[in-house]
Design a protein around this motif. Structure first.
Motif, PDB file in Angstrom:
ATOM      1  N   ASN A 123       0.792  -1.231   0.000  1.00 10.48           N
ATOM      2  CA  ASN A 123       0.000   0.000   0.000  1.00 10.48           C
ATOM      3  C   ASN A 123       0.826   1.284   0.000  1.00 10.48           C
ATOM      4  N   VAL A 124       2.113   1.166   0.287  1.00 10.69           N
ATOM      5  CA  VAL A 124       2.997   2.336   0.258  1.00 10.69           C
ATOM      6  C   VAL A 124       4.207   1.979  -0.595  1.00 10.69           C
ATOM      7  N   VAL A 174       0.383   6.262  -1.841  1.00  7.94           N
ATOM      8  CA  VAL A 174      -0.184   5.765  -0.586  1.00  7.94           C
ATOM      9  C   VAL A 174      -1.631   5.332  -0.784  1.00  7.94           C
ATOM     10  N   GLU A 220      -6.376   4.354   6.806  1.00  8.87           N
ATOM     11  CA  GLU A 220      -5.590   4.865   7.929  1.00  8.87           C
ATOM     12  C   GLU A 220      -4.410   5.707   7.449  1.00  8.87           C
ATOM     13  N   ASN A 221      -3.774   5.251   6.352  1.00 12.80           N
ATOM     14  CA  ASN A 221      -2.661   6.028   5.798  1.00 12.80           C
ATOM     15  C   ASN A 221      -3.148   7.379   5.271  1.00 12.80           C
ATOM     16  N   LYS A 247      -3.904   9.905   8.036  1.00 11.50           N
ATOM     17  CA  LYS A 247      -2.709  10.548   8.574  1.00 11.50           C
ATOM     18  C   LYS A 247      -2.252  11.693   7.677  1.00 11.50           C
ATOM     19  N   GLU A 267       6.415   8.357   9.361  1.00  7.14           N
ATOM     20  CA  GLU A 267       6.287   6.914   9.110  1.00  7.14           C
ATOM     21  C   GLU A 267       4.910   6.552   8.567  1.00  7.14           C
ATOM     22  N   LEU A 268       4.889   5.657   7.594  1.00 11.92           N
ATOM     23  CA  LEU A 268       3.659   5.046   7.092  1.00 11.92           C
ATOM     24  C   LEU A 268       3.925   3.576   6.820  1.00 11.92           C
ATOM     25  N   ASP A 269       3.136   2.702   7.407  1.00 16.56           N
ATOM     26  CA  ASP A 269       3.256   1.253   7.158  1.00 16.56           C
ATOM     27  C   ASP A 269       4.665   0.710   7.374  1.00 16.56           C
ATOM     28  N   TYR A 302      -1.689  10.496  -2.344  1.00 16.39           N
ATOM     29  CA  TYR A 302      -2.624   9.548  -1.739  1.00 16.39           C
ATOM     30  C   TYR A 302      -3.632   9.099  -2.798  1.00 16.39           C
ATOM     31  N   THR A 326      -7.955   3.211  -2.666  1.00 14.98           N
ATOM     32  CA  THR A 326      -8.542   3.102  -1.330  1.00 14.98           C
ATOM     33  C   THR A 326     -10.001   2.676  -1.413  1.00 14.98           C
TER      34      THR A 326
END
Length: 540
Positions: free
Chosen positions: A83-84, A97, A101-102, A105, A424-426, A438, A443
């Motif tokens: 996902n990232v 992204v 949840e990502n 953020k 930070e992501l994932d 994004y 998504t």
């Protein structure tokens, strides 16, 4: 023994093969060095690794793959890297992204973790004074000015003109003896709404067509490589912008002079000027020109994309049409064959004029029943009365259909941000200075909140299910946070009005053997168009 001639041929082949291999090795080496160059930009103070992915080829990265592969580009890389993932598009390193949840953020981290930043070509072409390019206090100031433009009271005042434009365009669709390309027709519709409703202009047809063509040139080059050279996409986009600005300047001066007078109708541009005045802010002519183009931009391409997707999904799902028609009838918007149906004031007058014309034609034995309005366009045969915002809000199933269209085929694939600090992501680091994109579409397609997300199912937004309620950022067709689309209410009003008029008054059939494939870059649209035959579903 080889002859001298044979030896010469073999020598030439060996030389050619060596040259090819050397070139391939050089390309492979430059690609590796390009990837290494970006690996070295990771934040050394952060122990997390960069996301997986490829930076493509030197300078161009994976831009051409992205442009030609469309949604398959992101799908294939998401399946491969998660996902990232990282890539390189339009001259910038990008972290793509996906996931509620990502996205939460990122959208809620505006001004702290990230800051909005469209591709460089977009920023240059639209101009520095536009809402999409502004940040911090400037963004807050501009958004406050535009709040009045898209307030409920203002939107209510736009409704009659907006519906008249929709009726007029549908009349043209139904008068065509052959098929129309819905995507081209939808772009004409939304451009006319922008010009007539938002800017309050009544222009000659030739002028509207010309400006629409120029605006299309601007849109076609909005996402291009940031190279300002002759024949480049960026240069074409800048040229289109300058033509539009030159046309807008005279209009703006006239409007500012007219602000002294009392006006029965205030368009979006008038509301913006009065809002700025009330807030004690003076906008320069350059700011006003850029804002005028941005208002067209806001109402045009993405809404045209969604309008086309609406017609496409209704074609694919006849049961949805029947359920929507039942709702219209229950709300008093169905066709009444007795002739007692209610008409808008404009349409009633046209009906009376048409009756007089028809009587004359019958007596003289001449004339065609090809009625036209005052602009020379086919006259609308719609029975639908003027709608109010309250009436639209009562059409619950129509609302579900529009929401599902925006979930299933969101017009834009995502939004752009720049990392203000490393975060930070994932389990990966997003380095300061890198672009973050994004993904709205991915998504929507992967959100666990939606049952069978691959299916078109308007009832998922109905009161019995309301699937999007369980995860706020699983459904983000208009973005979110302080950067949510300022014109989202207007876009939904246009789509609902179009749905009511088309479903309530028309029949339509696909003119091609198969449904078109959908291209997703830069916005969702059918490859080679969506060709459809329209007719009114009842006689005049």
């Amino acid at each position: 023994m080889f002859s001298l001639a044979q030896f010469g041929v073999l020598s030439a082949l060996a030389t050619a093969l060596t040259s090819v291999l050397s070139a391939l090795l050089l390309l492979a080496l430059t690609r590796q060095l390009w990837g290494l160059r970006w690996s070295l930009t990771r934040d050394k103070e952060n122990s997390l690794p960069l996301p997986k992915g490829s930076m493509g080829w030197p300078l161009v990265g994976e831009t051409f793959h992205w442009l030609f592969q469309g949604s398959n580009f992101h799908i294939s890389r998401r399946e491969r890297h998660g996902n990232v993932f990282k890539t390189h598009l339009l001259g910038k390193p990008v972290i793509r992204v996906t996931g509620a949840e990502n996205i939460r953020k990122i959208l809620l981290g505006e001004h702290s973790l990230v800051s909005t930043q469209w591709p460089q070509s977009t920023r240059i072409i639209l101009g520095p004074n536009t809402l999409v390019n502004s940040i911090g206090d400037l963004h807050k100031r501009k958004r406050k000015i535009l709040a009045k433009v898209f307030s409920r009271g203002a939107l209510e005042s736009y409704m009659p003109r907006l519906q008249d434009v929709v009726k007029s365009e549908i009349a043209k669709w139904c008068s065509e003896p052959g098929a129309i390309d819905v995507y081209s027709a939808a772009k004409s519709l939304t451009f006319r709404i922008a010009v007539r409703v938002l800017l309050g202009l009544r222009l000659e047809e030739e002028r509207i067509v010309y400006l629409a063509q120029i605006f299309e040139q601007l849109m076609n080059n909005l996402f291009s490589l940031p190279i300002d050279a002759p024949l480049s996409g960026l240069r074409k986009g800048i040229k289109a912008r300058e033509i539009l600005h030159a046309n807008m300047e005279k209009i703006i001066v006239e409007k500012m002079e007219r602000q002294q007078l009392e006006q029965e109708y205030h368009d979006a541009f008038d509301n913006m000027l009065s809002s700025a005045k009330e807030l004690g802010q003076e906008l320069s002519i350059q700011e006003l020109k850029e804002t005028a183009v941005e208002l067209i931009f806001a109402a045009h391409s993405t809404t045209a994309s969604a309008s086309t997707s609406l017609v496409l999904q209704l074609l694919r799902h006849p049961a949805v049409i029947e359920k929507a028609r039942a709702e219209l009838e229950a709300e008093g918007l169905g066709y009444e064959p007795s002739g007692s149906h209610r008409l808008s004031g404009v349409t009633m007058q046209k009906e009376e004029d048409a009756a007089d014309t028809e009587t004359t034609c019958l007596l003289t034995g001449g004339c065609h029943q090809n009625y036209s309005d005052e602009d020379g366009f086919p006259r609308s045969q719609s029975h639908v009365p003027y709608l109010s915002l309250d009436k639209l809000s009562q059409l619950r199933y129509i609302d579900c259909v529009v929401k599902e269209v925006l979930r299933f085929l969101p017009p834009v694939s995502g939004g752009y941000r720049t990392a203000l600090q490393t975060f930070e992501l994932d389990g990966y680091q997003i380095p300061k200075g890198w672009s973050v994109m994004y993904s709205i579409r991915d998504t929507h397609e992967t959100a666990v909140a939606f049952q069978s997300p691959e299916l078109f199912d308007p009832d998922r937004f109905g009161p019995d299910r309301e699937e999007s309620r369980s995860s706020r950022f699983s459904y983000v067709p208009f973005g979110g946070g302080v950067r949510s689309c300022v014109g989202k209410e207007l876009a939904q009003i246009i789509l609902k009005t179009l749905a009511v008029e088309v479903i309530g008054t028309c029949r339509w059939t696909l003119a091609t053997e198969n449904f078109p494939k959908m291209q997703t870059v830069p916005i969702v649209h059918p490859v080679n168009g969506l060709h459809v035959n329209f007719t009114y579903n009842y006689p005049l």
